[in-house]
Motif scaffolding. Structure first.
Motif, PDB file in Angstrom:
ATOM      1  N   GLY B 176      -7.589  23.045-121.138  1.00 46.51           N
ATOM      2  CA  GLY B 176      -6.876  21.914-120.550  1.00 46.51           C
ATOM      3  C   GLY B 176      -7.013  21.916-119.041  1.00 46.51           C
ATOM      4  N   LYS B 177      -5.990  21.412-118.374  1.00 47.96           N
ATOM      5  CA  LYS B 177      -6.010  21.289-116.912  1.00 47.96           C
ATOM      6  C   LYS B 177      -4.988  22.253-116.307  1.00 47.96           C
ATOM      7  N   MET B 178      -5.260  22.679-115.083  1.00 44.58           N
ATOM      8  CA  MET B 178      -4.356  23.600-114.394  1.00 44.58           C
ATOM      9  C   MET B 178      -3.134  22.873-113.852  1.00 44.58           C
ATOM     10  N   VAL B 179      -1.969  23.472-114.041  1.00 42.46           N
ATOM     11  CA  VAL B 179      -0.749  23.015-113.370  1.00 42.46           C
ATOM     12  C   VAL B 179      -0.643  23.790-112.054  1.00 42.46           C
ATOM     13  N   VAL B 180      -0.264  23.082-110.991  1.00 46.87           N
ATOM     14  CA  VAL B 180      -0.140  23.731-109.687  1.00 46.87           C
ATOM     15  C   VAL B 180       1.267  23.493-109.124  1.00 46.87           C
ATOM     16  N   THR B 181       1.684  24.419-108.267  1.00 44.04           N
ATOM     17  CA  THR B 181       2.904  24.229-107.493  1.00 44.04           C
ATOM     18  C   THR B 181       2.509  23.821-106.082  1.00 44.04           C
ATOM     19  N   MET B 182       3.414  23.166-105.377  1.00 45.42           N
ATOM     20  CA  MET B 182       3.144  22.787-103.978  1.00 45.42           C
ATOM     21  C   MET B 182       4.269  23.310-103.099  1.00 45.42           C
ATOM     22  N   ARG B 183       3.870  23.927-102.000  1.00 43.36           N
ATOM     23  CA  ARG B 183       4.824  24.364-100.971  1.00 43.36           C
ATOM     24  C   ARG B 183       4.310  23.868 -99.630  1.00 43.36           C
ATOM     25  N   PRO B 184       5.151  23.132 -98.871  1.00 44.51           N
ATOM     26  CA  PRO B 184       4.712  22.717 -97.527  1.00 44.51           C
ATOM     27  C   PRO B 184       4.781  23.926 -96.589  1.00 44.51           C
ATOM     28  N   ILE B 185       3.691  24.192 -95.882  1.00 44.87           N
ATOM     29  CA  ILE B 185       3.617  25.366 -94.999  1.00 44.87           C
ATOM     30  C   ILE B 185       3.261  24.880 -93.587  1.00 44.87           C
ATOM     31  N   PRO B 186       3.937  25.401 -92.546  1.00 41.90           N
ATOM     32  CA  PRO B 186       3.554  25.039 -91.180  1.00 41.90           C
ATOM     33  C   PRO B 186       2.070  25.332 -90.955  1.00 41.90           C
ATOM     34  N   GLY B 205      -1.980  34.871-106.885  1.00 40.35           N
ATOM     35  CA  GLY B 205      -2.923  35.106-105.786  1.00 40.35           C
ATOM     36  C   GLY B 205      -2.905  34.044-104.710  1.00 40.35           C
ATOM     37  N   ALA B 206      -4.063  33.834-104.076  1.00 36.08           N
ATOM     38  CA  ALA B 206      -4.190  32.899-102.955  1.00 36.08           C
ATOM     39  C   ALA B 206      -4.084  31.453-103.452  1.00 36.08           C
ATOM     40  N   PRO B 207      -3.790  30.520-102.528  1.00 32.50           N
ATOM     41  CA  PRO B 207      -3.726  29.109-102.928  1.00 32.50           C
ATOM     42  C   PRO B 207      -5.051  28.651-103.542  1.00 32.50           C
ATOM     43  N   ILE B 208      -4.971  27.632-104.395  1.00 27.26           N
ATOM     44  CA  ILE B 208      -6.201  27.077-104.957  1.00 27.26           C
ATOM     45  C   ILE B 208      -6.650  25.840-104.190  1.00 27.26           C
ATOM     46  N   ALA B 209      -5.798  25.285-103.331  1.00 27.18           N
ATOM     47  CA  ALA B 209      -6.200  24.133-102.499  1.00 27.18           C
ATOM     48  C   ALA B 209      -5.174  23.975-101.384  1.00 27.18           C
ATOM     49  N   VAL B 210      -5.624  23.332-100.315  1.00 22.74           N
ATOM     50  CA  VAL B 210      -4.778  23.072 -99.148  1.00 22.74           C
ATOM     51  C   VAL B 210      -5.036  21.632 -98.695  1.00 22.74           C
ATOM     52  N   GLY B 211      -3.967  20.885 -98.413  1.00 18.63           N
ATOM     53  CA  GLY B 211      -4.136  19.562 -97.797  1.00 18.63           C
ATOM     54  C   GLY B 211      -4.040  18.404 -98.778  1.00 18.63           C
ATOM     55  N   ASP B 212      -5.007  17.499 -98.680  1.00 15.02           N
ATOM     56  CA  ASP B 212      -5.014  16.238 -99.426  1.00 15.02           C
ATOM     57  C   ASP B 212      -4.807  16.454-100.937  1.00 15.02           C
ATOM     58  N   PRO B 213      -3.720  15.926-101.503  1.00 15.16           N
ATOM     59  CA  PRO B 213      -3.474  16.144-102.938  1.00 15.16           C
ATOM     60  C   PRO B 213      -4.518  15.484-103.840  1.00 15.16           C
ATOM     61  N   SER B 214      -5.190  14.417-103.319  1.00 15.64           N
ATOM     62  CA  SER B 214      -6.140  13.708-104.186  1.00 15.64           C
ATOM     63  C   SER B 214      -7.348  14.579-104.534  1.00 15.64           C
ATOM     64  N   ILE B 232       7.916  17.110 -96.834  1.00 13.97           N
ATOM     65  CA  ILE B 232       6.867  17.729 -96.025  1.00 13.97           C
ATOM     66  C   ILE B 232       7.106  17.267 -94.595  1.00 13.97           C
ATOM     67  N   LYS B 233       7.452  18.199 -93.735  1.00 13.55           N
ATOM     68  CA  LYS B 233       7.826  17.843 -92.362  1.00 13.55           C
ATOM     69  C   LYS B 233       6.597  17.717 -91.469  1.00 13.55           C
ATOM     70  N   ASP B 234       6.806  17.124 -90.297  1.00 14.29           N
ATOM     71  CA  ASP B 234       5.730  17.070 -89.306  1.00 14.29           C
ATOM     72  C   ASP B 234       5.241  18.483 -89.013  1.00 14.29           C
ATOM     73  N   GLY B 235       3.940  18.638 -88.929  1.00 14.83           N
ATOM     74  CA  GLY B 235       3.389  19.953 -88.613  1.00 14.83           C
ATOM     75  C   GLY B 235       3.222  20.842 -89.828  1.00 14.83           C
ATOM     76  N   GLU B 236       3.514  20.301 -91.012  1.00 13.29           N
ATOM     77  CA  GLU B 236       3.338  21.090 -92.235  1.00 13.29           C
ATOM     78  C   GLU B 236       2.201  20.504 -93.089  1.00 13.29           C
ATOM     79  N   ILE B 237       1.593  21.370 -93.868  1.00 10.62           N
ATOM     80  CA  ILE B 237       0.501  20.960 -94.756  1.00 10.62           C
ATOM     81  C   ILE B 237       0.890  21.368 -96.172  1.00 10.62           C
ATOM     82  N   PRO B 238       0.638  20.487 -97.147  1.00 12.15           N
ATOM     83  CA  PRO B 238       0.910  20.911 -98.531  1.00 12.15           C
ATOM     84  C   PRO B 238      -0.112  21.957 -98.988  1.00 12.15           C
ATOM     85  N   VAL B 239       0.390  23.032 -99.549  1.00 10.58           N
ATOM     86  CA  VAL B 239      -0.463  24.114-100.041  1.00 10.58           C
ATOM     87  C   VAL B 239      -0.171  24.291-101.530  1.00 10.58           C
TER      88      VAL B 239
END
Lengths: 282, 282
Positions: B176-186, B205-214, B232-239
């Motif tokens: 199937g497809k991977m489920v991911v969690t998102m945490r906004p990180i400065p 382990g390490a993140p599987i993607a950083v930034g643009d959710p698309s 997601i605040k200014d200066g933060e990126i979704p990880v």
């Protein structure tokens, strides 16, 4: 020269040398092995790529063997498991055929060595499951890159291996004692060697003991059970790592009707980078 | 208050609160759960100890499920596998009884949720295999210890989870497809968050993607598929990290006649230290 019983598609000839393959990509190393052009050991080949211990066993024992490896991750780090009856290992390499892509195999029947061959095409069966396990080449390369001397490499010997008194966590018919390797490390570099090797859980990880061999049931460091003895110089301490011979011994002792391993030093060369976060190809 | 169907040896009462258990050792947390005194979530309990996702399934599917987890180590890091029909998990804790030591379970039959219970003693069968998988609590604790903010913890919410378009490597009926969690990180802490979480291969382990959710097939970060949206605040990126809901979804889709998981947040609390080199008790 070792007499090889050659079977299946390969012919008995060595048209490519170890030196010829230095610098070649992993797929080219496997290709030379697959065609029978190269039947030697794989130490130093496909630099930077993961090399693997190999265990192939009937499916009815595979669940217990995977449980055994999961419970003993330092001697038996699982890096790839194939589908039953499928000789490819796509998570480790794009074109692997496990029947031909290892340069020398050992076939065990009822717990005894039956034959040593360069091709297992005619031994392969629909119920076999290939399991690839990490190998010490990975952390040895990292030690050398970080300026930590590895005596048996310096002196062109095989690493000394010892039966320890460390009990393995059993699963089904699989169990026994851990086999360890020993490398003499300068006292002031032991902590660094520990930190570096710990980064490679897919390749035995950090040492399992440091110093006195009797603490892990080794009587005489000059008389290894396998491999070659190496000198321990002044200012060096013997450091012990879990060894990939452990699962081979455990498989042998389990007395399976059939199981197949690589021959020592004749590893499966994967396309996975040895310092990748996981052993699964992206 | 959620109505619990209580079965087996446990009685329906909550005589111990989450606050009462703060600072208690893992064995005491499991003890309170085992006797039915505590039926709540385990976030923040037994600090420093590994907490685990749980999957229990019939032995005839276990080999394929272990292969599936081995091929998808980031969403499905295996930390313990029991013997068939044996409810103990001695490599994770000295006295674990997996039938009673999780505070809430979900029982699925033929791919549908059948019941949510606090005890599976009367569902347990001789052919069941318990599999424990790592959980994000481990790396979240490490992020917080290292001064990296974790928004959903700060705001008392559940982590937002999303179905991604990342294909899992299949095994048997599992895929199937991977489920991911998102945490906004400065922005300036993203690299540090990557390095820290990478040290925990037993916990995604390490993140599987950083930034643009698309880039991983997520249309709208404000509309998670499970859990709660976070700002997601200014200066933060979704990880994005691989998520332990992945194997639960995969098990559900596989439509097994029976399988059992923990309920979200109600994890198995192990005696293994969450920063230990392996998940096997010494």
């Amino acid at each position: 020269m070792i007499r090889l019983i050659t079977r299946g598609a390969k012919v008995t000839r060595t048209t490519v040398s170890h030196a010829d393959l230095m610098g070649a990509p992993a797929s080219a190393v496997r290709g030379a092995i697959r065609t029978g052009s190269y039947t030697g050991h794989t130490a130093g080949l496909a630099a930077g790529k993961l090399q693997c211990n190999l265990a192939i066993l009937p499916e009815r024992y595979a669940l217990d063997f995977l449980r055994f490896c999961q419970r003993n991750p330092k001697p038996c780090p699982i890096v790839g498991v194939g589908d039953t009856g499928d000789p490819s290992l796509p998570t480790l390499g794009r074109d692997i055929d496990i029947r031909t892509d290892v340069s020398k195999y050992r076939v065990f029947r009822d717990g005894a060595l039956s034959e040593e061959v360069t091709d297992i095409s005619d031994v392969w069966a629909d119920d076999l499951v290939p399991v690839a396990l990490g190998c010490s080449f990975t952390f040895e390369n990292a030690l050398v890159r970080n300026g930590i001397p590895v005596r048996h490499l310096e002196t062109g010997r095989n690493v000394p291996m010892f039966r320890s008194n460390i009990d393995l966590v059993p699963a089904g018919r699989f169990g026994g004692k851990m086999v360890v390797t020993m490398r003499p490390i300068p006292t002031e570099q032991v902590e660094s060697a520990r930190e570096i090797s710990r980064r490679y859980p897919q390749a035995h990880g950090a040492p399992i003991a440091v110093g006195d061999p009797s603490q892990i049931g080794i009587a005489d460091l000059s008389a290894p059970d396998w491999g070659d003895a190496v000198d321990i110089k002044d200012g060096e301490i013997p450091v012990y790592w879990a060894c990939g011979v452990t699962p081979q011994n455990v498989l042998l002792a389990a007395g399976l009707p059939i199981c197949i391993t690589h021959s020592p030093g004749h590893m499966l060369v994967a396309d996975v980078a040895e310092d990748a976060e996981t052993t699964i190809l992206p």
